[in-house]
Design an enzyme around this catalytic site. Structure first.
Site, short mmCIF file in Angstrom:
data_model
loop_
_atom_site.label_atom_id
_atom_site.label_comp_id
_atom_site.label_asym_id
_atom_site.label_seq_id
_atom_site.Cartn_x
_atom_site.Cartn_y
_atom_site.Cartn_z
N ASP A 55 11.41 26.13 29.91
CA ASP A 55 11.11 26.06 31.34
C ASP A 55 11.49 26.95 32.16
O ASP A 55 11.40 27.49 33.27
CB ASP A 55 11.65 24.58 31.78
CG ASP A 55 13.29 24.86 31.97
OD1 ASP A 55 13.93 25.26 31.04
OD2 ASP A 55 13.79 24.68 33.06
N ASP A 88 13.89 24.82 23.86
CA ASP A 88 14.81 25.02 24.95
C ASP A 88 15.57 23.85 25.25
O ASP A 88 15.27 22.78 24.75
CB ASP A 88 14.44 25.72 26.10
CG ASP A 88 15.08 25.83 27.21
OD1 ASP A 88 16.33 26.55 27.31
OD2 ASP A 88 14.63 25.32 28.39
N ASP A 116 17.91 22.72 28.54
CA ASP A 116 18.07 22.45 29.92
C ASP A 116 16.53 22.50 30.43
O ASP A 116 16.07 23.43 30.48
CB ASP A 116 19.13 23.15 30.75
CG ASP A 116 20.51 22.78 30.15
OD1 ASP A 116 21.05 21.81 30.70
OD2 ASP A 116 20.97 23.36 29.34
O1 LIG Z 1 18.38 27.73 27.98
P1 LIG Z 1 18.64 26.69 28.26
O2 LIG Z 1 18.95 25.56 27.50
O3 LIG Z 1 17.85 25.95 29.28
O4 LIG Z 1 19.91 26.70 29.42
C1 LIG Z 1 19.92 27.40 30.38
C2 LIG Z 1 21.00 26.93 31.45
O5 LIG Z 1 20.98 25.78 31.56
C3 LIG Z 1 22.04 24.85 32.32
O6 LIG Z 1 21.91 25.03 33.63
C4 LIG Z 1 20.89 24.66 34.17
O7 LIG Z 1 20.87 23.14 33.87
C5 LIG Z 1 21.84 22.40 34.68
C6 LIG Z 1 21.75 20.89 34.20
O8 LIG Z 1 20.65 20.39 34.28
C7 LIG Z 1 21.77 22.83 36.05
O9 LIG Z 1 22.57 21.95 36.79
C8 LIG Z 1 21.79 24.21 36.40
O10 LIG Z 1 21.30 24.25 37.91
C9 LIG Z 1 20.76 24.90 35.45
O11 LIG Z 1 20.86 26.17 35.70
C10 LIG Z 1 23.59 25.65 31.68
O12 LIG Z 1 24.50 25.03 32.44
C11 LIG Z 1 23.31 26.90 31.99
O13 LIG Z 1 24.69 27.60 31.38
C12 LIG Z 1 22.49 27.67 31.02
O14 LIG Z 1 22.25 28.99 31.01
#
Ligand SMILES: O=P(O)(O)OC[C@H]1O[C@H](O[C@H]2O[C@H](CO)[C@@H](O)[C@H](O)[C@H]2O)[C@H](O)[C@@H](O)[C@@H]1O
Length: 420
Positions: A363, A160, A162
């Site tokens: 995560d 994954d 983020d």
């Molecule tokens: O599936 P992933 O690659 O883990 O993506 C999931 C979401 O990640 C991002 O948002 C998350 O991370 C951001 C940066 O650290 C944080 O600001 C936010 O609060 C988290 O939800 C991304 O921006 C989303 O669109 C993804 O769906």
């Protein structure tokens, strides 16, 4: 602390006995006993579980939760400070438990422990975490056991983005991975098939990772790019031919293709709706849209949720899932990160589940679908990245992105030395 010395892997009855070294064991047991007593007295659990409206098995809200009941408790609008617009009715948000889900998404560790009346001294927090790792042992401590299970098998790595490769930060546009992490991923990919499965759009996550040697799946697995020779079925209407950033011919598997214009429309509506809510941010991920509330004043969270639910009322073929301080709007199709993992394994030629060991590191709630799939016929390993105890379908845990990097470095070293 060790994972164990035998060939048994986590989840086996032997694990409880094998985790702590004998001197640690007594202390740990008595600490766990104390915690259990504390928890019994507060009738709470230190382990985060998904509150309503999430269905733990699907980790998503189903359309059956709509239409919304109008009977929830009333909510004082005096705390709301949204200028110009009439505040939305908040019944939907409250009666369907969305506010609870939003509050529990990614809470600071201290807050959780405080909520369950655990004294928030770091020692206790560590013991709580330690006791949680009995159920979800550290993938670093268990590295040798994992490698033993991988003997004579092909490891396939799924990552994954983020919270796994890059730490969670306030601004989603600034979630960069470190160069060290990039090298670690690159080294793994030298020896083992490696794919990134992200909620972000495929283009965006590719831009952030920047490694051509990986497979990429964006929009929670609804946009998968594969080399032409590998793709399962090219006459599937969800599959189209295109070229990648290097001009190479590739196939795209996009099971939600027909939702493309709908998502774009919803994205624009959500931007318009939330534009006066300070700190709100909407992202277009092509096959899903994300509404971030991490930087929104907590008093305005119900407003954000209600705006999103209001927009969704016009789109019964879309659904809402919560992530880490984000509400994600996506098509109601039977597709998620778990399905994407299976699709990738089969498309890449790893159909014989007995000769493959998939490992997935993630995560988020959306990663749970992948963890669950790995527990099936492939008998692979989900590794949950979390600093706080939570219920998961994963097998192992890692505390944070720095531990993810260590794990990937060990994996690359072991593969390079042909020990697997
Ligand atoms: O599936 P992933 O690659 O883990 O993506 C999931 C979401 O990640 C991002 O948002 C998350 O991370 C951001 C940066 O650290 C944080 O600001 C936010 O609060 C988290 O939800 C991304 O921006 C989303 O669109 C993804 O769906």
């Amino acid at each position: 602390m060790q994972c164990g010395s035998g060939d048994e892997i986590a989840g086996s009855p032997h694990l409880m006995e094998s985790i702590p070294s004998s001197s640690d064991k007594k202390t740990l047991k008595s600490q766990i006993h104390t915690i259990t007593m504390d928890l019994n007295s507060t009738k709470a659990s230190p382990v985060l579980t998904d509150p309503s409206p999430l269905n733990k098995s699907s980790l998503g809200i189903h359309s059956s939760l709509f239409p919304y009941s109008q009977s929830g408790p009333s909510f004082s609008t005096s705390v709301l400070t949204i200028p110009r617009k009439k505040p939305p009715k908040l019944d939907d948000v409250l009666s369907n438990g969305w506010l609870d889900a939003m509050k529990s998404s990614s809470p600071p560790r201290k807050k959780i422990l405080k909520e369950v009346n655990i004294d928030v001294s770091s020692d206790d927090a560590d013991v709580t975490y330690l006791s949680w790792t009995i159920k979800y042992p550290s993938a670093l401590n268990c590295f040798q056991q994992i490698m033993r299970q991988a003997r004579n098998k092909q490891i396939v790595v799924f990552l994954d983005y983020d919270g796994t490769l890059s730490p969670i930060v306030d601004d989603p546009d600034r979630a960069f991975m470190s160069n060290e992490m990039r090298s670690a991923v690159q080294n793994v990919a030298k020896y083992l098939p490696t794919a990134i499965i992200s909620g972000r759009s495929r283009d965006k996550v590719y831009e952030l990772v920047g490694l051509t040697e990986l497979y990429y799946a964006g929009s929670h697995g609804m946009d998968i790019m594969l080399p032409v020779k590998n793709t399962l079925s090219t006459n599937d209407s969800n599959c189209i031919k295109t070229t990648d950033q290097q001009g190479k011919e590739v196939n795209l598997f996009q099971p939600a293709r027909k939702f493309l214009s709908m998502i774009d429309e919803v994205f624009r509506t959500l931007v318009e709706k939330t534009k006066d809510v300070k700190g709100a941010k909407v992202e277009n991920h092509k096959f899903c849209a994300s509404v971030h509330y991490r930087n929104v004043d907590e008093n305005n969270w119900p407003v954000i949720a209600q705006y999103v639910l209001d927009v969704l009322k016009d789109y019964p073929r879309l659904r809402l899932t919560p992530g880490r301080k984000v509400l994600e709007v996506r098509p109601q199709i039977d597709w998620d990160k778990g399905k994407a993992v299976l699709f990738l394994l089969e498309s890449l030629g790893f159909r014989n589940h007995k000769s493959v060991l998939p490992i997935y590191i993630g995560d988020d709630r959306t990663d749970e679908d992948a963890f669950k799939v790995l527990r099936g016929k492939y008998k692979g390993y989900g590794i949950l990245v979390s600093t706080i105890p939570k219920e998961s379908n994963a097998f192992f845990s890692l505390r944070d992105t720095s531990q993810v990097k260590k794990f990937l470095e060990s994996l690359a070293r072991t593969a390079e030395n042909e020990e697997i």
